[in-house]
Design an enzyme around this catalytic site. Structure first.
Site: not given
Ligand code: DGJ
Length: 702
Positions: A444, A511
């Site tokens: 991430d 997201d």
């Molecule tokens: C952003 C990601 O896109 C989410 O899927 C998740 O992993 C969060 N970060 C976790 O902090």
């Protein structure tokens, strides 16, 4: 195929031809494939359509190169030195790039007074009509020069009548297709955030009356695509490359600067562009063991628990997921340091033994004992000020001495331009993967760059030096764990680009997991990227980002347009949802090869959107059609399918009913979406889409 005759260099792919004149660095032709041509001289124009350009010469539009001499001058004139053809594509030093059987032509141009050389490379990927282009600058002079701009590709197109298509958005709203006509002046699609960004993806299309030119960049940092209308010269200049925002690279005598690789293709229509880009990404960008391997159906705990979990909760989700047919459990953010909120612990990649019930190793064993493989989330490029790492090494953080840094999501970034920091990250993350034995890693990246500073790194070099450091880190880690499936993520799809796809076999598309929003996001993404790389999860209803509620079958239908996963608390599902999910997973497993590796086409109608994925042999296909909204007393629309064998007879199942139809009827006729609106479903679901899946099987050869 590449042929050179005198000064003329001709590149052919299966369906396109590009002709260049090496001595004058001109494009003579780019478009549909030509037969044998006696003389390309008829294409020579005034003014010429150039492969390179530089300021202070009578070109008067955006140049691909801006250099400054030690004496303060900025005038260069590159004259042709030689053209060579290589059987294999030369490696790009320190940068990710495409691969595969790929003849390449190298053009060398030299500025004679300074002995600065510019090398341009054009590589042919015949199978997918893509041409990869890159530029390398070598300082053969005795003095330092400064590079203010080095674009990877300059493409001058005849006329200015083009529509520019970009893929724009924001966090949780990535890659929405945006089309505009530029009738004069200069338009830029760019990112200055240090990443390819949620806002402006580097993939762009230029639509003209001959067809569509599409461009992308194999790079994950600041990028810029410039569209300059030269109204007097009667041409559209398209430039693609690293953004020159803040860019000022000191090139010492003997040193060279490699620009990232750009790729371009030409096709008569949008479906043609996407088909080429899908093949290109699948065959020449994505690599490693997972390239062609079916991707596991995973359950990720993020939206199910956020930071609030313990071992018992995780195991209850995992065992419920296993019962439903899942193959992998992924532990997301919150398992390390004392991370119960997003305010701390990034950089402390050691197990929170309380939350994980004794550490990752033990937890992973228990997950495997349930019959699932184990995946783990990391965010390697970040540091929290409230972390042991920061307390021990505050200078690892990207921040300017004496200034308060800008925090985003309460965090700072690590200074990956520094080799010591790179080594720390490689060690720490390798250890996480090794001690958990993770079969999957979600990498991430949750903020944009600010406060760019690294000791000894000039400000004008920082952005690119960060990217070089980042690629060093990610390539070392990926090489160490060749069996691991790596999924990239950047607060969703904020760094979904060809550079990253050289390391990560799939990417978290957004997201936003709301089915309605995902239709646009996945559709936009599909223009330049295949479904194999698009991770798509079914999440809870009402959706956590939009509060829309939608039925489980519609959420599944939309997620089938990418690599399916689930992102919810499987241990608290209703009986009805459990039954539905178990059936969905069984269906997906049966059709996974088709859905993940078939040829996917967009199905967009006036008020509907969806996709069809067709098996390579055209024996089977799955289509999903969604109504995007409806009003009283408006009849349901029609759809037309794509990609089938027109002469074959197919049996089609939808909504529990069957009918037979030939491929041509399904593709060229108008199929009414009768009965797609279900009022009982709409009554119970706010902002709900009406969705239908068609399962199509060939019953008679064409
Ligand atoms: C952003 C990601 O896109 C989410 O899927 C998740 O992993 C969060 N970060 C976790 O902090």
């Amino acid at each position: 195929m590449i042929k050179k005759k005198g000064s003329i260099v001709r590149l052919d792919t299966e369906n396109t031809t590009l002709v260049m004149k090496a001595d004058t660095a001109e494009y003579l032709y780019y478009g549909r494939r030509l037969g044998s041509v006696a003389d390309f001289g008829i294409f020579e124009g005034n003014p010429p359509r150039n492969m390179l350009s530089f300021p202070h010469r009578p070109d008067y539009t955006e140049p691909n190169l801006i250099l400054c001499n030690a004496d303060g001058g900025a005038t260069y004139e590159f004259t042709f030195s030689r053209a060579r053809i290589f059987a294999e594509k030369p490696e790009l030093s320190e940068l990710p790039s495409s691969y595969g059987e790929s003849k390449t032509v190298e053009f060398k141009y030299v500025d004679l007074p300074t002995k600065v050389s510019l090398y341009l490379y054009y590589t042919v990927f015949e199978d997918c009509d893509v041409i990869a282009v890159s530029a390398r600058l070598v300082n053969g002079s005795k003095k330092e020069i400064r590079v203010r701009r080095l674009m990877s590709l300059q493409l001058d197109l005849p006329g200015i009548e083009y529509d520019i298509v970009t893929f724009e958005g924001a966090w949780a709203r990535e890659r929405h297709k945006t089309e505009r006509r530029i009738e004069g002046g200069v338009f830029c699609n760019e990112s200055m955030r240090g990443s390819s960004s949620h806002q402006n993806n580097p993939f762009v299309m230029v639509k003209g009356d001959k067809g569509i030119f599409a461009l992308n960049l194999v790079y994950s940092g600041n990028h810029k695509e410039i569209f300059a209308c030269d109204t007097e010269g009667g041409k559209m200049r398209v430039l693609a490359g690293m953004n020159d925002y803040m860019f000022d690279w000191q090139l010492a005598p003997g040193q060279e600067l490699q620009a990232p690789e750009a790729v371009m293709c030409f096709a008569p229509d949008e479906d043609g562009v996407s088909a080429q880009m899908h093949t290109f990404v699948s065959e020449h960008i994505v690599r490693g063991k997972w390239k062609k391997r079916e991707r596991p159906i995973l359950f990720n705990n993020w939206e199910g628990t956020y930071f609030n979990f313990n071992e018992e909760k995780l195991l209850s989700i995992a065992s419920a997921a296993k019962e439903l047919g899942a193959e992998m459990f992924v532990l997301d953010d919150g398992w390390f340091g004392k991370r119960d909120t997003d305010t701390c612990s990034l950089g402390d990649w050691y197990d929170n033994v309380e939350k994980t019930g004794g550490g990752l190793g033990r937890l992973a064993e228990k997950i495997r004992a349930l019959g699932l493989s184990f995946g783990i989330w990391v965010e390697p490029e970040m540091i929290s000020e409230d972390s042991d790492l920061y307390r021990a090494h505050p200078n690892f953080a990207m921040k300017i001495p004496g200034r308060t840094p800008t925090r985003m999501r309460h965090q700072l970034m690590l200074n990956l331009a520094d080799e010591r920091v790179q080594n720390y990250v490689v060690r720490a993350i390798s250890d996480v993967i090794a001690r958990s034995g993770a079969e999957y890693v979600k990498w991430d990246y949750n903020r944009s760059m600010t406060d760019c500073y690294g000791k000894g790194v000039p400000a004008g070099e920082y952005f690119h030096r960060y990217m070089l450091g980042y690629y060093r880190v990610v390539s070392r880690i990926v090489k160490k764990f060749p069996s691991v499936l790596f999924e990239g993520c950047a607060g969703g799809g904020g760094r979904l680009d060809l550079g990253n796809l050289c390391y990560f076999q799939q990417y978290w598309t957004s997201d936003c997991t709301d089915a309605r929003e995902r239709i646009d996001i996945q559709e936009g993404t599909s223009y330049g990227y295949p479904q194999t790389i698009m991770s798509a999860h079914v999440s809870a209803s009402p959706n956590h980002q939009t509060m829309n509620s939608s039925p489980i079958f519609a959420r599944f239908n939309v997620a089938c347009g990418g690599v399916l996963g689930y992102e919810l608390d499987a241990s608290v599902l209703s009986e009805e949802d459990r039954k539905a999910i178990a059936e969905q997973i069984a269906f997906y497993k049966e059709n996974r090869k088709l859905l993940q590796f078939g040829d996917q086409y967009r199905l967009r109608g006036a008020n509907s959107a969806g996709f069809i994925t067709v098996a390579k042999d055209k024996n089977s296909a799955i289509a999903v059609v969604n109504l995007l909204g409806w009003r009283c007393a408006t009849p349901e629309p029609y759809i037309r399918l794509k990609g089938l064998n027109p002469a074959a007879l197919y049996e089609v199942s939808a909504d529990g009913k069957q009918f037979t139809a030939s491929g041509d009827m399904l593709m060229y006729g108008d199929i009414p979406l009768a009965g797609i609106i279900k009022y009982d479903v709409a009554r119970e679901n706010s902002g709900c889409i009406q969705s239908r899946m068609y399962v199509i099987k060939r019953i008679k050869q064409g």
